[in-house]
Structure formats: structure tokens, C-alpha cells
Design a protein around this motif. Structure first.
Motif, PDB file in Angstrom:
ATOM      1  N   VAL A   1       0.887  -1.172   0.157  1.00 20.33           N
ATOM      2  CA  VAL A   1      -0.012   0.007   0.055  1.00 20.33           C
ATOM      3  C   VAL A   1       0.891   1.068  -0.022  1.00 20.33           C
ATOM      4  CG1 VAL A   1      -1.781   1.530   1.100  1.00 20.33           C
ATOM      5  CG2 VAL A   1      -1.884  -1.098   1.064  1.00 20.33           C
ATOM      6  N   ARG A   2       1.964   1.293   0.797  1.00 20.70           N
ATOM      7  CA  ARG A   2       2.868   2.421   0.880  1.00 20.70           C
ATOM      8  C   ARG A   2       3.374   2.495  -0.283  1.00 20.70           C
ATOM      9  NH1 ARG A   2       7.752   3.595   0.390  1.00 20.70           N
ATOM     10  NH2 ARG A   2       8.202   1.494  -0.157  1.00 20.70           N
ATOM     11  N   GLN A   3       3.812   1.649  -1.168  1.00 21.43           N
ATOM     12  CA  GLN A   3       4.358   1.797  -2.494  1.00 21.43           C
ATOM     13  C   GLN A   3       3.496   2.465  -3.615  1.00 21.43           C
ATOM     14  OE1 GLN A   3       5.604  -2.149  -3.792  1.00 21.43           O
ATOM     15  NE2 GLN A   3       7.299  -2.367  -2.294  1.00 21.43           N
ATOM     16  N   GLU A   4       2.050   1.916  -3.517  1.00 23.58           N
ATOM     17  CA  GLU A   4       1.050   2.735  -4.376  1.00 23.58           C
ATOM     18  C   GLU A   4       0.882   4.107  -4.036  1.00 23.58           C
ATOM     19  OE1 GLU A   4      -0.318   1.716  -7.078  1.00 23.58           O
ATOM     20  OE2 GLU A   4       0.165  -0.476  -7.301  1.00 23.58           O
ATOM     21  N   LEU A   5       0.923   4.271  -2.644  1.00 29.24           N
ATOM     22  CA  LEU A   5       0.597   5.776  -2.294  1.00 29.24           C
ATOM     23  C   LEU A   5       1.873   6.798  -2.714  1.00 29.24           C
ATOM     24  CD1 LEU A   5      -0.979   5.188   1.296  1.00 29.24           C
ATOM     25  CD2 LEU A   5      -2.114   6.125  -0.535  1.00 29.24           C
ATOM     26  N   ALA A   6       3.043   5.990  -2.476  1.00 25.33           N
ATOM     27  CA  ALA A   6       4.176   6.917  -3.090  1.00 25.33           C
ATOM     28  C   ALA A   6       4.182   7.302  -4.434  1.00 25.33           C
ATOM     29  CB  ALA A   6       5.268   6.084  -2.605  1.00 25.33           C
TER      30      ALA A   6
ATOM     31  N   ARG B   1      -5.132   5.806  13.150  1.00 22.62           N
ATOM     32  CA  ARG B   1      -6.310   5.179  13.580  1.00 22.62           C
ATOM     33  C   ARG B   1      -6.536   5.205  15.194  1.00 22.62           C
ATOM     34  NH1 ARG B   1      -7.011  -1.190  12.083  1.00 22.62           N
ATOM     35  NH2 ARG B   1      -5.870  -1.867  13.992  1.00 22.62           N
ATOM     36  N   ALA B   2      -5.533   5.385  15.913  1.00 26.11           N
ATOM     37  CA  ALA B   2      -5.320   5.389  17.492  1.00 26.11           C
ATOM     38  C   ALA B   2      -5.869   6.622  18.018  1.00 26.11           C
ATOM     39  CB  ALA B   2      -3.878   5.032  17.975  1.00 26.11           C
ATOM     40  N   ASP B   3      -6.434   6.186  19.167  1.00 25.50           N
ATOM     41  CA  ASP B   3      -7.310   7.441  19.582  1.00 25.50           C
ATOM     42  C   ASP B   3      -6.409   8.996  20.086  1.00 25.50           C
ATOM     43  OD1 ASP B   3      -9.824   8.686  20.646  1.00 25.50           O
ATOM     44  OD2 ASP B   3      -8.872   8.325  22.585  1.00 25.50           O
ATOM     45  N   GLU B   4      -5.319   8.754  20.493  1.00 20.02           N
ATOM     46  CA  GLU B   4      -4.465   9.823  20.817  1.00 20.02           C
ATOM     47  C   GLU B   4      -2.841   9.455  20.467  1.00 20.02           C
ATOM     48  OE1 GLU B   4      -4.646  10.528  25.162  1.00 20.02           O
ATOM     49  OE2 GLU B   4      -6.744  11.142  24.945  1.00 20.02           O
ATOM     50  N   GLY B   5      -2.302  10.537  20.332  1.00 19.88           N
ATOM     51  CA  GLY B   5      -0.730  10.144  19.712  1.00 19.88           C
ATOM     52  C   GLY B   5      -0.397  10.894  18.658  1.00 19.88           C
ATOM     53  N   LEU B   6       0.914  11.434  18.670  1.00 16.42           N
ATOM     54  CA  LEU B   6       1.428  12.002  17.649  1.00 16.42           C
ATOM     55  C   LEU B   6       2.048  11.255  16.351  1.00 16.42           C
ATOM     56  CD1 LEU B   6       3.432  14.942  19.474  1.00 16.42           C
ATOM     57  CD2 LEU B   6       1.137  15.113  18.450  1.00 16.42           C
ATOM     58  N   VAL B   7       1.807  11.747  15.081  1.00 16.56           N
ATOM     59  CA  VAL B   7       2.337  11.245  14.071  1.00 16.56           C
ATOM     60  C   VAL B   7       3.153  11.846  13.392  1.00 16.56           C
ATOM     61  CG1 VAL B   7       2.067  10.353  11.681  1.00 16.56           C
ATOM     62  CG2 VAL B   7       0.233   9.695  13.439  1.00 16.56           C
ATOM     63  N   ASP B   8       4.422  11.689  13.776  1.00 14.26           N
ATOM     64  CA  ASP B   8       5.674  12.743  13.259  1.00 14.26           C
ATOM     65  C   ASP B   8       6.320  12.015  12.207  1.00 14.26           C
ATOM     66  OD1 ASP B   8       5.822  14.386  15.558  1.00 14.26           O
ATOM     67  OD2 ASP B   8       6.802  12.719  16.798  1.00 14.26           O
ATOM     68  N   ARG B   9       7.076  13.122  11.380  1.00 14.14           N
ATOM     69  CA  ARG B   9       7.682  12.642  10.114  1.00 14.14           C
ATOM     70  C   ARG B   9       8.753  11.408  10.528  1.00 14.14           C
ATOM     71  NH1 ARG B   9       6.973  15.275   5.718  1.00 14.14           N
ATOM     72  NH2 ARG B   9       9.205  14.567   4.746  1.00 14.14           N
ATOM     73  N   GLU B  10       8.968  10.824   9.330  1.00 11.64           N
ATOM     74  CA  GLU B  10       9.948   9.725   9.509  1.00 11.64           C
ATOM     75  C   GLU B  10      10.875   9.944   8.493  1.00 11.64           C
ATOM     76  OE1 GLU B  10       7.354   5.997   7.979  1.00 11.64           O
ATOM     77  OE2 GLU B  10       7.643   6.327  10.256  1.00 11.64           O
ATOM     78  N   GLY B  11      11.917   9.192   8.115  1.00 14.94           N
ATOM     79  CA  GLY B  11      12.720   9.112   7.254  1.00 14.94           C
ATOM     80  C   GLY B  11      12.169   8.842   5.895  1.00 14.94           C
ATOM     81  N   GLU B  12      11.369   7.961   5.641  1.00 13.77           N
ATOM     82  CA  GLU B  12      10.618   7.660   4.399  1.00 13.77           C
ATOM     83  C   GLU B  12       9.960   8.760   3.878  1.00 13.77           C
ATOM     84  OE1 GLU B  12       9.179   3.766   4.767  1.00 13.77           O
ATOM     85  OE2 GLU B  12      10.825   2.727   3.993  1.00 13.77           O
ATOM     86  N   ASP B  13       9.387   9.680   4.789  1.00 13.85           N
ATOM     87  CA  ASP B  13       8.528  10.582   4.185  1.00 13.85           C
ATOM     88  C   ASP B  13       9.115  11.496   3.117  1.00 13.85           C
ATOM     89  OD1 ASP B  13       6.381   9.748   5.780  1.00 13.85           O
ATOM     90  OD2 ASP B  13       6.758  11.050   7.398  1.00 13.85           O
TER      91      ASP B  13
ATOM     92  N   VAL C   1      11.125  10.880   0.792  1.00 16.55           N
ATOM     93  CA  VAL C   1      11.357  10.053  -0.282  1.00 16.55           C
ATOM     94  C   VAL C   1       9.867   9.685  -0.992  1.00 16.55           C
ATOM     95  CG1 VAL C   1      11.887   7.792  -1.449  1.00 16.55           C
ATOM     96  CG2 VAL C   1      13.473   9.046   0.314  1.00 16.55           C
ATOM     97  N   ASN C   2       8.964   9.304  -0.014  1.00 17.86           N
ATOM     98  CA  ASN C   2       7.808   9.071  -0.442  1.00 17.86           C
ATOM     99  C   ASN C   2       6.579  10.358  -0.646  1.00 17.86           C
ATOM    100  OD1 ASN C   2       8.140   6.284  -0.109  1.00 17.86           O
ATOM    101  ND2 ASN C   2       7.486   6.586   2.187  1.00 17.86           N
ATOM    102  N   ARG C   3       7.152  11.479  -0.226  1.00 16.83           N
ATOM    103  CA  ARG C   3       6.495  12.664  -0.520  1.00 16.83           C
ATOM    104  C   ARG C   3       5.194  12.880   0.315  1.00 16.83           C
ATOM    105  NH1 ARG C   3       8.044  16.127  -4.461  1.00 16.83           N
ATOM    106  NH2 ARG C   3       5.754  16.918  -4.655  1.00 16.83           N
ATOM    107  N   PHE C   4       5.224  11.966   1.448  1.00 17.51           N
ATOM    108  CA  PHE C   4       4.157  12.148   2.478  1.00 17.51           C
ATOM    109  C   PHE C   4       4.238  13.147   3.395  1.00 17.51           C
ATOM    110  CE2 PHE C   4       3.825   7.007   2.092  1.00 17.51           C
ATOM    111  CZ  PHE C   4       3.334   7.105   1.091  1.00 17.51           C
TER     112      PHE C   4
END
Length: 325
Positions: free
Chosen positions: A253-258, A272-284, A286-289
Motif C-alpha cells: 500500500v505504501r508503494q502505491e501511495l508513494a 487510527r489510534a485515539d491519541e498520539g502524535l504522528v511525526d515525520r519519519e525518514g521515508e516521508d 522520499v515518499n513525499r508523504f
């Protein structure tokens, strides 16, 4: 001085009727704003209330059509010199989305308060009257200005960015993240947890009555790329991933989204978790996420829609906007 408040009604459980005080089911959006204001007239609220019916629906049916009627009605009310604030009555299922959209597109010089209820008006323990009285208390307070759109539920005041519905039943159904709440309120008292943070009254975004299509992909065990391809259509302008954990997804799925991101469709990773941060990661990079940070998928979708409507499609620029929420 008695404050003059405008009440804009959209329906929901706060205007719902069950036909029995103990019935398990009910119909949302049955009471008109005229009847509701008559109902609250005996509470002794220290405000002069006038009302207007924008819609009378279950908030599961909330749509851009209703938003396009609600937003100019709020601006019209706020523009009246003798109007001190606006209250929007709303169903709880999509309340957080409407509140966040209003927060991003309205000035903050006068209070705008969104309020709902978890029980219909004829149920035992109806919470709507208390929530509404609390909303009047907040909207009447000069200190409510400069805080953006606020949500009042269960004796708590939430900022629109933080608020989220976390329970299907019970009157304590809302929480805030990353801030739990910004104030405590009763019909006779109000305590703020800090100073106003929106000292610049200007809205963050220009209103758009034609929001682009942004879809939400819900990640689950066994999700395949074919499901993603079936979800994305010709009109899709952006994708929000309700990922597992910190915005994760299956590799295929990641490959298709990229590939889609490379082709110009912005992709935002949320959780989809109720709480928590989603931070940038190294692949973002490259993936342009884009990482959603503290925004849940439904709020990330609204922010992305507004950005795209304003012509912002570059992942770096989108990321800066998410970082600033």
C-alpha cells in the motif's frame, strides 16, 4: 450588560425526540430552534437569545451543503455590532469536524461556541439543557474571544483543534488531545486554563464553498493495494491514511501511495489510534508523504481540503501547515 447571542441550529441529538423517557432509539433533529429557545427560556439565562434554523438533521448527514449555509450565517451574525457571540447547536457524531472547519475559517474576535447533547430532549437525564446553558455562559464571556471556535460538552470547554468524540454513549463522551480541555464551565461559573491564543483575529483560511475530494484510507490487517485503487477516483485530489500505530501501513500500500504522491496527489499519514502524535519519519521525504502530527484522520482531511482549495499542493508547504496546527 445583558449579552446578545445568536443561536444557529443544525439539529442533532440536542434537538432529538425519542417519544419515551427510556427509549433506546430516537430521531435526531426534531425540535425547531423556535421551540428550543422557548424551552430554554425558563432557565433564567443571563443573555438575550435569537435563533435561526440552518438545518435540522442527524449530524451523520452533515455535508458541505449545510456548511455552505452555516458559515455565512455565522459571519453575518458576527458582523452585527450588537451580537456578542454565536452558538451553533450540532449533533455529536461530526461535531468535531464542523468545529475544526469553522475554527480555520472564522475570525476569533467574538466567541463562536459549538454545543450538542448525548441524550434526546425527552430522555431521562437529558444533558442538552445543561450543555446549552454552559454554552451561553461561555459565549457571553469576553475572555472567550481570541480562542477560536470552542466546543462545550459535559461541563468542559474544548478548543476545536483538540476536541474529539471518544465514546458512543454517556455524557462524558468528548476529550481533547493534545490539550485535554481549555476551561471548566457550569451555568453559573467559568474557569479558563490560560490566556487566549488567537490574538490575531483573522481566519487562517479563506472559505471555499467547493472543497476538493479528499478520501480517507482506513488501514487494517490484510489491507491490499487493490482496496486503495478502488477507493481513489478521478476526482480525488488528496488522500489521508488512517494508519495503524504512528501512521503505518502495509508495504504494498505504501508503494502505491508513494506513486500517487509522486503523481501529484498529496498523501497525509494520520493514525487510527485515539491519541498520539504522528511525526515525520525518514521515508516521508522520499515518499513525499505528510505527517498529520496531532490531527486525527477526519480533521487532517479538512485541513488538507482547505489547503488544496487554496492552491497549496506541495508536500513541504502542506507539512508546514500541519506542523503549525
Amino acid at each position: 450588560m445583558t449579552k446578545k447571542l445568536t443561536v444557529l441550529a443544525t439539529g442533532g441529538t440536542i434537538a432529538g425526540i425519542a417519544g419515551s423517557a427510556i427509549a433506546p432509539e430516537y430521531s435526531a433533529g426534531e425540535i425547531s430552534i423556535e421551540d428550543y429557545l422557548e424551552k430554554v427560556g425558563g432557565l433564567g439565562l443571563e443573555a438575550e437569545l435569537s435563533g435561526r434554523q440552518i438545518a435540522n438533521i442527524d449530524s451523520a448527514d452533515m455535508s458541505p451543503t449545510v456548511w455552505n449555509a452555516l458559515h455565512p450565517a455565522i459571519l453575518e451574525a458576527l458582523g452585527q455590532e450588537d451580537c456578542h457571540g454565536v452558538i451553533v447547536t450540532h449533533g455529536t457524531d461530526t461535531l468535531e469536524e464542523t468545529a475544526f472547519l469553522l475554527d480555520l475559517t472564522l475570525p476569533a474576535d467574538k466567541p463562536v461556541v459549538v454545543v450538542g447533547a448525548m441524550r434526546p430532549a425527552d430522555a431521562v437525564g437529558y444533558d442538552g439543557l445543561r450543555n446549552f446553558a454552559n454554552a451561553v455562559r461561555v459565549a457571553s464571556d469576553p475572555e472567550a474571544a481570541g480562542r477560536g471556535t470552542l466546543v462545550v460538552m459535559g461541563d468542559r470547554v474544548f478548543a476545536a483543534r483538540d476536541v474529539r468524540k471518544v465514546r458512543t454513549r454517556g455524557t462524558e463522551a468528548f476529550r481533547g488531545f493534545p490539550r485535554e480541555s481549555v476551561g471548566l464551565v457550569t451555568p453559573s461559573s467559568l474557569e479558563w486554563f490560560g490566556a487566549p491564543w488567537r490574538l490575531d483575529a483573522a481566519p487562517a483560511f479563506v472559505w471555499s464553498d467547493d472543497l476538493p475530494e479528499v478520501v480517507i484510507l482506513y488501514v487494517h490487517a490484510g489491507l491490499c493495494a487493490e482496496e486503495l485503487l478502488r477507493l481513489v477516483g478521478e476526482e480525488t485530489r488528496g488522500i489521508v491514511v488512517a494508519g495503524v500505530g504512528e501512521g503505518n501501513m502495509p508495504e504494498r500500500v505504501r508503494q502505491e501511495l508513494a506513486l500517487m504522491a509522486l503523481g501529484g496527489i498529496p498523501v497525509v499519514r494520520a493514525s487510527r489510534a485515539d491519541e498520539g502524535l504522528v511525526d515525520r519519519e525518514g521515508e516521508d521525504e522520499v515518499n513525499r508523504f505528510v505527517a498529520a502530527r496531532a490531527l486525527n484522520p477526519q480533521k487532517a482531511r479538512i485541513l488538507l481540503q482547505l489547503l488544496l482549495a487554496g492552491g497549496v499542493a506541495d508536500p513541504a508547504a502542506i507539512q508546514r501547515s500541519f506542523d503549525g496546527r
